[in-house]
Structures are given as C-alpha cells and as structure tokens.
Design a protein around this motif. Structure first.
Motif, PDB file in Angstrom:
ATOM      1  N   PRO A  65       0.827  -1.209   0.000  1.00  0.00           N
ATOM      2  CA  PRO A  65       0.000   0.000   0.000  1.00  0.00           C
ATOM      3  C   PRO A  65       0.867   1.268   0.000  1.00  0.00           C
ATOM      4  CG  PRO A  65       0.330  -0.724   2.250  1.00  0.00           C
ATOM      5  CD  PRO A  65       1.138  -1.665   1.365  1.00  0.00           C
ATOM      6  N   ILE A  66       0.183   2.437  -0.097  1.00  0.00           N
ATOM      7  CA  ILE A  66       0.883   3.719   0.072  1.00  0.00           C
ATOM      8  C   ILE A  66       1.472   3.763   1.491  1.00  0.00           C
ATOM      9  CG2 ILE A  66      -1.239   4.983   0.770  1.00  0.00           C
ATOM     10  CD1 ILE A  66       0.086   7.421  -0.777  1.00  0.00           C
ATOM     11  N   THR A  67       2.674   4.320   1.617  1.00  0.00           N
ATOM     12  CA  THR A  67       3.342   4.401   2.933  1.00  0.00           C
ATOM     13  C   THR A  67       3.606   5.869   3.291  1.00  0.00           C
ATOM     14  OG1 THR A  67       5.588   4.435   2.060  1.00  0.00           O
ATOM     15  CG2 THR A  67       4.584   2.255   2.395  1.00  0.00           C
ATOM     16  N   LEU A  68       4.113   6.073   4.498  1.00  0.00           N
ATOM     17  CA  LEU A  68       4.486   7.437   4.903  1.00  0.00           C
ATOM     18  C   LEU A  68       5.643   7.962   4.061  1.00  0.00           C
ATOM     19  CD1 LEU A  68       4.244   7.341   8.813  1.00  0.00           C
ATOM     20  CD2 LEU A  68       2.644   8.384   7.175  1.00  0.00           C
TER      21      LEU A  68
ATOM     22  N   ALA B 271      -0.130   7.937 -10.046  1.00  0.00           N
ATOM     23  CA  ALA B 271      -0.515   6.963 -11.068  1.00  0.00           C
ATOM     24  C   ALA B 271      -0.247   5.547 -10.558  1.00  0.00           C
ATOM     25  CB  ALA B 271       0.254   7.235 -12.354  1.00  0.00           C
ATOM     26  N   ILE B 272      -1.327   4.842 -10.306  1.00  0.00           N
ATOM     27  CA  ILE B 272      -1.207   3.484  -9.755  1.00  0.00           C
ATOM     28  C   ILE B 272      -1.067   2.501 -10.909  1.00  0.00           C
ATOM     29  CG2 ILE B 272      -2.334   1.762  -8.298  1.00  0.00           C
ATOM     30  CD1 ILE B 272      -3.952   4.112  -7.102  1.00  0.00           C
ATOM     31  N   GLY B 273       0.079   1.833 -10.929  1.00  0.00           N
ATOM     32  CA  GLY B 273       0.363   0.916 -12.035  1.00  0.00           C
ATOM     33  C   GLY B 273      -0.409  -0.383 -11.893  1.00  0.00           C
ATOM     34  N   GLU B 274      -0.908  -0.845 -13.042  1.00  0.00           N
ATOM     35  CA  GLU B 274      -1.526  -2.175 -13.092  1.00  0.00           C
ATOM     36  C   GLU B 274      -0.706  -2.976 -14.084  1.00  0.00           C
ATOM     37  OE1 GLU B 274      -6.170  -3.104 -12.240  1.00  0.00           O
ATOM     38  OE2 GLU B 274      -5.674  -1.992 -14.029  1.00  0.00           O
TER      39      GLU B 274
ATOM     40  N   THR C 102      -6.563  -3.034  -6.901  1.00  0.00           N
ATOM     41  CA  THR C 102      -6.349  -1.685  -7.430  1.00  0.00           C
ATOM     42  C   THR C 102      -7.346  -0.716  -6.789  1.00  0.00           C
ATOM     43  OG1 THR C 102      -5.850  -2.806  -9.484  1.00  0.00           O
ATOM     44  CG2 THR C 102      -6.051  -0.433  -9.599  1.00  0.00           C
ATOM     45  N   LYS C 103      -8.581  -1.200  -6.597  1.00  0.00           N
ATOM     46  CA  LYS C 103      -9.629  -0.357  -6.014  1.00  0.00           C
ATOM     47  C   LYS C 103      -9.226   0.114  -4.606  1.00  0.00           C
ATOM     48  CE  LYS C 103     -14.491  -0.524  -5.069  1.00  0.00           C
ATOM     49  NZ  LYS C 103     -15.529  -1.419  -4.614  1.00  0.00           N
TER      50      LYS C 103
ATOM     51  N   ILE D 163      -5.386   5.286 -12.404  1.00  0.00           N
ATOM     52  CA  ILE D 163      -4.845   3.935 -12.599  1.00  0.00           C
ATOM     53  C   ILE D 163      -4.348   3.874 -14.031  1.00  0.00           C
ATOM     54  CG2 ILE D 163      -5.512   1.499 -12.775  1.00  0.00           C
ATOM     55  CD1 ILE D 163      -7.741   2.323 -10.651  1.00  0.00           C
ATOM     56  N   TYR D 164      -3.213   3.251 -14.242  1.00  0.00           N
ATOM     57  CA  TYR D 164      -2.744   3.140 -15.625  1.00  0.00           C
ATOM     58  C   TYR D 164      -2.110   1.788 -15.899  1.00  0.00           C
ATOM     59  CZ  TYR D 164       2.278   3.681 -14.635  1.00  0.00           C
ATOM     60  OH  TYR D 164       3.565   3.476 -14.207  1.00  0.00           O
TER      61      TYR D 164
END
Ligand code: ADP
Length: 157
Positions: A13-16, A35-38, A48-49, A69-70
């Motif tokens: 996940p996203i971190t500090l 931009a969250i890579g798939e 991804t959600k 998302i990309y």
C-alpha cells in the motif's frame, strides 16, 4: 506551462515514505497525478480499487492532486496527461541503480524533445522514512504486526 508531474508506483500500500515525497513535491508542481500501475507481471497484495481508495481519501482536501490507474508504459501515460515531469523517490543505492535504468530506458523510448518534453525529478527520502517500503509493510501485515506507524491514516486493512 502548467507543471504537471506523474508519480508512478504500485502503492501496495501507500506508505508514509510515499506521502512525504508527494507533500514535498507539492511545492514544485502545479498538479501531481498519482498513477497506480496495473502491471500484468506483478502480483499485488491489495486490489487496485483499495490502493486507489486509500490514496483518494488521503488527498481529499488537496485540489492539486489527482489519482489515476494506468496500464502500459509510464511515458505513454504521461504524454496522454500532458505531464512533463515524472516524480520518483530515492532511499538508497538500490533505488538509485533501479531508477537509473528506468531513467535511461525512458530516455531511449521517449519522443524527440521538440515533440514532447519529459524530465524525471528525484527527491531523496526524508531521514525518518528512509527505512519504509511497501514490501516491509506487507510483511508486517502478513505476520499480524503493527504497521500503523508506517502508513498514512487512510490505510485501513
Ligand atoms: P514501484 O513498484 O514503482 O517500485 P513503489 O510504490 O514501491 O512502486 O514506489 C514508488 C516510488 O516511491 C519509487 O520511486 C520509490 O523509490 C519511492 N519510494 C518508496 N518508498 C519510499 C520512501 N520510504 N521514501 C522515499 N521514496 C520512496
């Protein structure tokens, strides 16, 4: 020219550490697209959600930040979004070597400069977040440990 940066990553996940890089980069750019890579070759722990929702919640009050998302090449995504900057974070020599090869690869595949200008901006991790990675967080989660000091408040497993 509106300064738009794309911050690509898995955020699984996203971190500090990510959060800190994004907040600092807000001083440099007019807009940041997280931009969250798939990537079909990668197996993610979180959907991804979920990865997207955690970031959207985190930046709900930041008008300069968008979350998308990309799939496919980062450079193609950047061009589509009219972004001239790629934002990346550096923690150590391993990141540096990896980022160097990504940078040179992007250089070799990007359109010629007069058609499209794109530059990568690297921010060095803040000292207190230099040990944090999504991978460490995932391992702590798998072992039922306390990960709350490593991720922003919006990450709720
Ligand atoms: P990727 O799958 O592209 O490595 P990540 O989500 O792991 O995606 O990381 C996205 C970017 O954030 C990378 O540039 C990475 O080096 C940077 N990053 C990750 N953790 C930190 C941290 N603790 N401090 C600074 N930058 C970080």
């Amino acid at each position: 020219m509106k300064k738009i940066a794309v911050f690509p990553g898995s955020f699984d996940p996203i971190t500090l550490g990510h959060y800190d890089i994004i907040l600092r980069a807000l001083n440099l750019f007019d807009e940041i697209i997280i931009a969250i890579g798939e990537n079909y070759n990668k197996k993610y722990m979180f959907s991804t959600k979920k990865r997207k929702n955690w970031i959207v919640q985190l930046f709900i009050n930041h008008p300069k930040i968008r979350v998308e998302i990309y799939k496919g090449l980062t450079i193609t995504f950047c061009k589509k979004k009219s972004a001239n900057f790629i934002l990346r974070g550096l923690r150590n020599i391993i990141d540096f070597e990896l980022e160097k090869s990504i940078f040179y690869t992007n250089e070799s595949i990007k359109p010629s400069r007069h058609k499209y200008f794109i530059e990568t901006v690297f921010l060095l991790t803040s000292y207190k977040f230099s040990h944090i990675s999504s991978n460490i967080v995932r391992n702590i989660i798998k072992s039922n440990g306390n990960y709350s000091n490593l991720v922003p408040f919006s990450v709720k497993i």
